[in-house]
Design an enzyme around this catalytic site. Structure first.
Site: not given
Ligand code: 26Y
Length: 821
Positions: A553-554, A362, A661, A559, A665
């Site tokens: 968003k975050r 992701h 995503t 971003k 929406k």
């Molecule tokens: C390793 C830890 C610190 C960690 C925890 C959560 C690393 C990453 C994440 C979360 C990542 C995330 O939310 N990524 C997002 O996933 C979405 C679903 O695929 C995408 O639409 C989005 O672009 C992406 O930033």
């Protein structure tokens, strides 16, 4: 077999009876009740009754059909509220509204009682929740495994522009949806050491000794598909202490140590780490990841062995999807189970493991690619580290055999990063142990193949696939935007609810004056609703006739909330300096949480707040510009914001947002997008057509080239373009912090003299130009509305039903099972 001791019929009187029953017997309250909290619980319990019946029935059908089971392993499920969606999926929404109305209660007030289950950070967690809805709706035997965090993502308060984190004790009043199943608990070993023994045949036989134990207690949340037939579940594990183990210490006479051990075991699932892209490196997080994997795999294997005598059919009966690398210890744990506990030969176990597991990536940001120190793994899960080394040795031999003279390649592909502190590369572990590796948008998958995972792509091109993300239209349109949903259903029928491609048929209404009028009125109503929320929570009054321009968003540099702010500052200064006559009133809406330790992100919130203060209090702009920051962005707030948006901001630096995503929406709810060619925006452009989306900025390839050649010079942009100077100088001149000079000086210095890794300046001019175009186009409401309708009509691709069908066909090889009666 259906039981008939409960009247679970879908009639008004049956629903009313079960609500009254639960008010009295589950909650011990008088009936009729006007207490919305009690009514929420009573309604939820009544729905739960109906769903648990169907869970049993669904399970029976899966067993008869020998359905292949799909397990979605994820550290996050950002569920939000469940009442509205469950009512819709069970087809009971209107009935329930009427039942409540008869006691003089508005269903919205009841729904508002539900706390969001915020068991996720953002995109990845929300995607997992949408996927559960789609799997159940598509009649797939698909289940989620996650963690039962006692505290979800923190609640955000904003105090004088500064984010304050407050604990999210979402279970304080318990959740009516979950079913605790202590009888299905499992026991997980952790810590300890390895003794190197030999078995009777003289074979190496390592023993994991002196381990401690954590107990995993499952909590099941029913997941009902649209139509109410299939009910799957999401199983969340909470950590408890093993009584046996406590007794052992207790018997040694150390009561206090026994209690401490109990408390520390329970800490494991206390809270969700509030990080999305920054690494935590914390031991407790590693323990959480291991705990999830250990509990779920035990459960999966136990269920499989109920119906099988050996593992021969395992890969044909089970598919396990790893949601990013967070559950990638599954590779080592499945090997450990098969080899150590079920005595399978290594090669056979390896084949099973690889055929069963698959991995979704992701993110391409290098700081978010997980790595864990070897010495930490050695301490926490010594046997797994051994297994990882064994996997690595075999894998590297394969690489070396193919490329005998390429030591550099071997070093790059190794699961272990060498150096002073050796690290395990979790993405390598996930790729080596999977039969499928996927990115989440076409562009993202291409970047993975070309850059981050290029060596692996050369070795195993067949393992790489793309599955573009999607969202569930049940939550994000049917429930979040009921008026638009109804207009659509009246116009083209309601088949879009389970077949979003049907929305295409709206195209022929895009120019109809009557349809446009109704469409616009709905948007206007949604904006009024949001306007009330804004005035209640951000203390700013906004004009529902203004253009609602939304960036939610975050908060993260990539971003580019800052790019949006740059544009707002530019516009503001232009107007007050008399260089621009505004033609459209605008409301800029921001929301999002910053990771607690991410200083720049927290400063961004302060900046938005201060820019808002200056602009909102400037009499010259009274009816023209407003800037608001809505605190505590969460699923239920998104459901209010998105249907009210005119313009959706998707302006990440190209090549950084894996998919997005939120973008989908907004499109589904009739907002136009202003965006870079990043993530799924690329595919949104293809679907919407270029005249219906506002694309600007550098492309991923152009940015890569500038990065590679190190040719980007922020100061040159500053010197060459007065627009850019005007914006950047505002930070030097303290225009947005008159009472705290120097507060935002760091932005001036960072962008100009230190680094601008997210290329704000090269994209600023084209962003300003496209915003001018947007302003102009917004003035023609007929053509704007036509574009908005076309966006809705062409958003069918972005359903999570489509995404899940692709996973099922390409990766899981799982078929739908008919669960109807
Ligand atoms: C390793 C830890 C610190 C960690 C925890 C959560 C690393 C990453 C994440 C979360 C990542 C995330 O939310 N990524 C997002 O996933 C979405 C679903 O695929 C995408 O639409 C989005 O672009 C992406 O930033």
């Amino acid at each position: 077999m259906n039981s008939n001791y409960l009247n679970n019929a879908n009639t008004k009187s049956a629903l009313k009876t079960s609500m009254d029953y639960h008010l009295r017997c589950s909650l011990c309250k008088e009936t009729p009740s006007k207490d919305c909290r009690d009514l929420f619980l009573a309604t939820a319990f009544s729905l739960r009754d109906r769903m648990t019946e169907r869970i049993l029935e669904t399970e029976r059908i899966y067993q008869v059909a020998k359905a292949k089971r799909v397990y979605y392993l994820s550290m996050e499920f950002l569920i939000g509220r469940l009442l509205g969606d469950t009512l819709h999926n069970l087809g009971l929404f209107d009935l329930c509204r009427e039942v409540l109305e008869e006691t003089g209660i508005d269903i919205e007030e009841v729904r508002d009682q539900e706390k969001d289950a915020g068991l996720g950070n953002g995109g990845l967690g929300r995607l997992a929740a949408c996927f559960l809805d789609s799997m159940a709706t598509l009649n797939l035997a698909g289940f989620g495994y996650g963690i039962h965090y006692e505290y979800g993502l923190f609640k955000q308060e904003v105090d004088n522009g500064y984010q304050k984190e407050k604990p999210d004790n979402w279970l304080a009043e318990f959740s009516p949806w979950e079913i605790k199943r202590p009888d299905e608990k499992c026991i997980v070993p952790i810590y300890g050491r390895i003794e190197h023994f030999q078995d009777r045949a003289g074979e190496y036989n390592p023993m994991w000794l002196d381990w401690k134990v954590i107990m995993g207690i499952p909590f099941d949340i029913p997941v009902v598909g649209y139509g109410g037939k299939t009910v799957n579940w999401l199983r969340l594990y909470g950590a408890g202490s093993s009584t046996d183990f406590d007794i052992q210490i207790f018997n040694e006479g150390d009561y206090f140590r026994a209690v401490e051990q109990k408390v520390s075991s329970e800490t494991i699932t206390k809270m969700l780490y509030p990080l999305d892209t920054l690494k935590s490196g914390k031991e407790l997080r590693l323990v959480q990841e291991y705990f999830l994997v250990a509990c779920s795999l035990r459960d999966i294997v136990r269920r499989y062995l109920k119906e099988h005598d050996d593992f021969d059919d395992f890969p044909d009966s089970v598919a396990i999807q790893m949601n990013d690398t967070h559950p990638s210890l599954a590779v080592a744990e499945l090997m450990r189970l098969l080899v150590d506990e079920y005595a399978l030969p290594w090669d056979e176990a390896w084949e099973m493991t690889r055929k069963t597991l698959s991995y979704t990536n992701h993110t391409i940001l290098s700081e978010a690619l997980e790595k864990w120190p070897v010495n930490l793994l050695e301490q926490v899960i010594p046997r797994h580290l051994q297994i990882i080394y064994e996997i690595n040795a075999r894998f590297l031999k394969q690489v070396a055999d193919l490329h005998p003279d390429n030591l550099d390649l071997v070093r790059r592909m190794s699961l272990i990063e060498e150096g002073e502190n050796k690290m395990v590369r979790m993405s390598h572990l996930a790729m080596v142990g999977s039969h499928s590796i996927n990115g989440v948008s076409a562009l993202h998958t291409e970047i993975l193949k070309k850059n981050n995972f290029a060596d692996f792509h050369v070795l195993w091109p067949e393992r790489f696939v793309n599955v573009t993300n999607g969202i569930t239209q049940r939550r994000w349109l049917l429930k979040a935007n009921p008026q638009l949903a109804q207009l659509i259903s009246e116009t083209i029928g309601d088949s879009w609810i389970t077949d979003l491609g049907q929305l295409k048929r709206l195209e022929s209404y895009a120019e109809s004056e009557d349809f446009q009028d109704r469409f616009r009125r709905i948007k206007r109503t949604n904006k009024e609703v949001l306007g009330r929320i804004i005035s209640r929570t951000a203390w700013v009054s906004v004009n529902p006739d203004s253009l609602f321009d939304v960036h939610v968003k975050r908060i993260h540099e990539y971003k580019r909330q800052l790019l949006k702010i740059f544009h707002i500052i530019y516009e503001y200064l232009q107007i007050v300096r008399g260089e621009k006559t505004p033609t459209v009133a605008k409301t800029y809406i921001f929301a999002g949480k910053a990771a607690p330790g991410y200083w720049v992100a927290k400063q961004m919130i302060k900046l938005i707040h201060n820019v808002g203060q200056v602009i909102n209090s400037d009499k010259r702009l009274q009816d023209i510009l407003r800037v608001v920051f809505l605190p505590d962005y969460r699923v239920s707030l998104a459901e209010k914001i998105i249907p009210a948006a005119d313009l959706s901001e998707q302006i990440s630096m190209a090549g950084t947002e894996a998919s997005g995503t939120g973008n989908m929406k907004f499109m589904l709810n009739g907002a136009l997008t202003v965006g870079t060619l990043d993530g799924a925006n690329v595919e949104m452009l293809e679907e919407a057509g270029e005249e219906n989306i506002f694309i600007f900025g550098l492309k991923a390839g152009e940015i890569e080239e500038m990065q590679r050649g190190n040719t980007y010079r922020p100061t040159e942009y500053y010197r060459s373009y007065p627009e850019i100077r005007m914006v950047i100088d505002a930070f030097r001149d303290n225009i947005f912090c008159p009472s705290e000079p120097g507060l935002f000086q760091w932005i001036y210095s960072r962008i100009l003299h230190e680094e601008d890794p997210y290329f704000h300046l090269p994209d600023l001019l084209s962003y300003i130009r496209i915003q001018d175009k947007i302003e102009e186009e917004y003035q023609s409401q007929a053509s704007w509305t036509k574009k908005a309708i076309l966006n809705v009509a062409r958003s069918g691709k972005f359903s999570s039903d489509r995404a899940i069908s692709e996973y099922a066909g390409l990766i899981w090889k799982a078929d739908a099972v008919k669960c109807g009666e």
